[in-house]
Each structure stands twice: as structure tokens, then as C-alpha cells.
Design a protein around this motif. Structure first.
Motif, short mmCIF file in Angstrom:
data_model
loop_
_atom_site.label_atom_id
_atom_site.label_comp_id
_atom_site.label_asym_id
_atom_site.label_seq_id
_atom_site.Cartn_x
_atom_site.Cartn_y
_atom_site.Cartn_z
N PHE A 73 0.80 -1.21 0.00
CA PHE A 73 0.00 0.00 0.00
C PHE A 73 0.84 1.27 0.00
N HIS A 74 2.15 1.14 0.16
CA HIS A 74 3.03 2.29 -0.08
C HIS A 74 2.90 2.77 -1.52
N PHE A 75 2.51 1.88 -2.43
CA PHE A 75 2.36 2.26 -3.83
C PHE A 75 1.17 3.21 -4.05
N LEU A 76 0.36 3.44 -3.04
CA LEU A 76 -0.70 4.45 -3.15
C LEU A 76 -0.12 5.86 -3.12
N PHE A 101 4.08 -1.49 -13.85
CA PHE A 101 3.30 -0.66 -14.78
C PHE A 101 1.86 -0.46 -14.36
N ALA A 102 1.43 -1.06 -13.23
CA ALA A 102 0.05 -0.88 -12.79
C ALA A 102 -0.07 -1.10 -11.29
N VAL A 103 -0.87 -0.24 -10.65
CA VAL A 103 -1.20 -0.35 -9.23
C VAL A 103 -2.72 -0.26 -9.16
N SER A 104 -3.39 -1.38 -8.91
CA SER A 104 -4.81 -1.48 -9.22
C SER A 104 -5.64 -2.06 -8.09
N TYR A 105 -6.90 -1.67 -8.08
CA TYR A 105 -7.93 -2.36 -7.31
C TYR A 105 -8.77 -3.15 -8.31
N LEU A 106 -8.80 -4.47 -8.13
CA LEU A 106 -9.48 -5.35 -9.07
C LEU A 106 -10.46 -6.26 -8.35
N GLU A 107 -11.48 -6.68 -9.07
CA GLU A 107 -12.40 -7.65 -8.51
C GLU A 107 -11.67 -8.94 -8.17
N ALA A 108 -12.05 -9.57 -7.08
CA ALA A 108 -11.44 -10.86 -6.73
C ALA A 108 -11.67 -11.88 -7.84
N TYR A 160 -10.90 0.19 0.48
CA TYR A 160 -11.45 0.70 -0.77
C TYR A 160 -12.91 1.11 -0.60
N PHE A 161 -13.70 0.23 0.00
CA PHE A 161 -15.09 0.53 0.31
C PHE A 161 -15.24 0.74 1.81
N ASP A 162 -16.31 1.41 2.20
CA ASP A 162 -16.61 1.57 3.63
C ASP A 162 -17.07 0.26 4.25
N ASP A 163 -17.74 -0.55 3.46
CA ASP A 163 -18.31 -1.81 3.96
C ASP A 163 -17.32 -2.94 3.75
N GLN A 164 -16.97 -3.66 4.82
CA GLN A 164 -15.98 -4.71 4.71
C GLN A 164 -16.46 -5.86 3.84
N GLU A 165 -17.75 -6.13 3.83
CA GLU A 165 -18.26 -7.20 2.97
C GLU A 165 -17.99 -6.87 1.50
N ASP A 166 -18.06 -5.60 1.15
CA ASP A 166 -17.73 -5.18 -0.21
C ASP A 166 -16.23 -5.33 -0.46
N ASN A 167 -15.41 -4.97 0.53
CA ASN A 167 -13.96 -5.11 0.36
C ASN A 167 -13.55 -6.56 0.16
N ASN A 168 -14.34 -7.49 0.66
CA ASN A 168 -14.02 -8.91 0.46
C ASN A 168 -14.03 -9.30 -1.01
N GLN A 169 -14.67 -8.49 -1.84
CA GLN A 169 -14.75 -8.78 -3.27
C GLN A 169 -13.65 -8.09 -4.08
N VAL A 170 -12.74 -7.40 -3.39
CA VAL A 170 -11.73 -6.60 -4.07
C VAL A 170 -10.33 -7.02 -3.64
N ARG A 171 -9.38 -6.90 -4.55
CA ARG A 171 -7.98 -7.16 -4.24
C ARG A 171 -7.13 -5.96 -4.67
N PHE A 172 -6.05 -5.74 -3.93
CA PHE A 172 -5.07 -4.72 -4.30
C PHE A 172 -3.94 -5.42 -5.04
N VAL A 173 -3.60 -4.92 -6.22
CA VAL A 173 -2.72 -5.65 -7.13
C VAL A 173 -1.64 -4.72 -7.70
N VAL A 174 -0.40 -5.19 -7.65
CA VAL A 174 0.71 -4.48 -8.29
C VAL A 174 1.28 -5.41 -9.36
N THR A 175 1.40 -4.88 -10.57
CA THR A 175 1.77 -5.72 -11.72
C THR A 175 3.02 -5.18 -12.41
#
Length: 206
Positions: A73-76, A101-108, A160-175
């Protein structure tokens, strides 16, 4: 684990035991998973929570100073991203250098399966394009083709989201993409804010 106690996070991991012995045998998409255990508590857990992890999985935000892949998360921070243009994977045979080349929030469960180790070169290229579309930063001096090999670093997010259940569907990705042998390395790279990164789409419960 000895230094951090019984609730220390697990180590980062590469599934499937891929062959890392040479550049030729590297996978088209080398996936590395790592833990992000959230924001440290400011006080001990309540008695009713005894036996639970002493870190808060539901704190709003992520903690770059934490262990393991929380540090992604330093890449933010744009300045950090500019000063850290490479991912280095060291083996007994070689140091493989990948250019970020990418610092992304992606769907799980994204359309292009960036989390898969079995992608064909064309599929890995598609996943790389997807990462760029979702990236919060643009790396204008970095390009790639379907002949390139990629590394994908993945962790969970609590911010990423306020709701943790929503965050469960997201991943932080560095490519990153594997640099050719003999490439010249730079101490920094050009990083620009993406004015319109594609946001992850949530699966809505019926």
C-alpha cells in the motif's frame, strides 16, 4: 512468527510450485499472494473477543507499515511509486527484475483472471491490459506486448469501500513485466495520476 507472536501473518506464497530456474521456464503470469492483516488495534481485544486475531480486520483503511504485503500500500503514494520502479524476484539462479506498470484495485473474480498461474501468453497480456485500465497510476514510459512475462502481486484490502463485505470482493494488485536481460535500470520512473481508472464492480446479492 517467533518475533511477532502467535498471530503473525503467514509468508507470501506462489501457488503451484512453478519452475523458476530460468527465464525460459517462467510462467506468463507469475502470481504471488501475500497477507494484509489490517490496521493494528490501539488497545487490547475485548474479553469477548479472546482468541481472535489482535489486529482489526474491519478497520477503515490499510496500513502500509504493517508486515508482509500490507507494505504494497506504499504504492498508493505517488512519490513512493516513482522511486520504486521495480519488483525483484531472487532465486538461486538469477535475480528477475520486473518493471512496475500498474497499481490497481481489481475484482477478486475479474473478467481477465490475473490471479491464475495457468494463463496463456495472450491471456496474460489481456490481464495486464486490465490492470492498466484499473490502475490508479499511469506509467507512460512502460509498454508491454503479448510476448512479455508478468508478475502479479496480490493482497486483500480493507480501505477501498466503507463496507468490509464489499472489500471482500476486491484485491489490491501491483503488476510488472519482466525486463530483458542486460536492461539498464533507473533510480526512478515517470508516474502520472490516472484521471479515470476503472472501478471494481461488485456482485450484488439477490
Amino acid at each position: 512468527k517467533k518475533n511477532q507472536g502467535p498471530y503473525a501473518p503467514g509468508s507470501s506464497m506462489i501457488y503451484g510450485r512453478p519452475d523458476l530456474s530460468s527465464r525460459r521456464t517462467l510462467l506468463s503470469n507469475l502470481v504471488v499472494y501475500g497477507y494484509n492483516i489490517g490496521v493494528p488495534r490501539l488497545s487490547p481485544p475485548a474479553e469477548s473477543e479472546s482468541g481472535k486475531h489482535p489486529f482489526s480486520y474491519y478497520a477503515p483503511g490499510d496500513y502500509p507499515e504493517g508486515p508482509e504485503f500490507a507494505q504494497l500500500f506504499h504504492f498508493l503514494d505517488q512519490d513512493f511509486a516513482q522511486k520504486h520502479p521495480y519488483i525483484i524476484l531472487s532465486t538461486d539462479q538469477e535475480n528477475y527484475v520486473f518493471e512496475v506498470f500498474a497499481v490497481s484495485y481489481l475484482e477478486a473474480e475479474a473478467p481477465a483472471k490475473y490471479y491464475s498461474l495457468t494463463l496463456l501468453p495472450s491471456e496474460a497480456y489481456e490481464a495486464a491490459q486490465q490492470a492498466v485500465e484499473h490502475s490508479i497510476w499511469l506509467y507512460p514510459d512502460v509498454s508491454f506486448t503479448s510476448k512479455d512475462k508478468f508478475i502479479t502481486l496480490i493482497t486483500s484490502t480493507y480501505g477501498y469501500f466503507d463496507d468490509q463485505e464489499d472489500n471482500n470482493q476486491v484485491r489490491f494488485v501491483v503488476t510488472g513485466r519482466l525486463l530483458p536481460e542486460g536492461s539498464a535500470y533507473q533510480e526512478s520512473c515517470k508516474v502520472e495520476k490516472n484521471p479515470s481508472p476503472v472501478a471494481p464492480v461488485l456482485n450484488q446479492a439477490e
